[in-house]
Design an enzyme around this catalytic site. Structure first.
Site, mmCIF file in Angstrom:
data_model
loop_
_atom_site.group_PDB
_atom_site.id
_atom_site.type_symbol
_atom_site.label_atom_id
_atom_site.label_comp_id
_atom_site.label_asym_id
_atom_site.label_seq_id
_atom_site.Cartn_x
_atom_site.Cartn_y
_atom_site.Cartn_z
ATOM 1 N N LYS A 8 -0.174 4.780 -1.358
ATOM 2 C CA LYS A 8 -1.124 5.652 -0.676
ATOM 3 C C LYS A 8 -0.468 6.924 -0.148
ATOM 4 C CE LYS A 8 -4.601 2.387 0.878
ATOM 5 N NZ LYS A 8 -5.293 1.854 2.055
ATOM 6 N N ASP A 36 0.809 -1.223 0.000
ATOM 7 C CA ASP A 36 0.000 0.000 0.000
ATOM 8 C C ASP A 36 0.842 1.273 0.000
ATOM 9 O OD1 ASP A 36 -2.608 -0.852 -0.199
ATOM 10 O OD2 ASP A 36 -2.964 -0.930 1.953
#
Length: 78
Positions: free
Chosen positions: A65, A62
């Site tokens: 992000k 992730d």
């Protein structure tokens, strides 16, 4: 070689922590995903070294992000 590996691991950990600053849910998600990835790697009977690599690398899933605004991530449209 050991020092390089430890430095790389530290960088991955710090980047994972950086993604947690977006919100606490992201931090918990990263921890859950790391544990799921480790469990899957063990279930697939990978070598211990491979299991460790997957576990240590999985927080990076992730990392993108960090560069995305909260309004996009949280579906906040003005």
């Amino acid at each position: 070689t050991k020092e390089i590996y430890e430095t790389q691991l530290l960088i991955i950990q710090k980047l994972g922590i950086a993604t947690e600053y977006k919100d606490n849910d992201t931090g918990f998600h990263i921890a859950r995903m790391s544990n799921y990835c480790k469990l899957l790697a063990i279930t697939c009977e990978l070598l211990d070294e491979e299991v460790e690599s997957i576990y240590n690398a999985s927080p990076m899933h992730d990392i993108g992000k960090i560069g995305i605004s909260d309004s996009v991530l949280l579906n906040l449209v003005n």
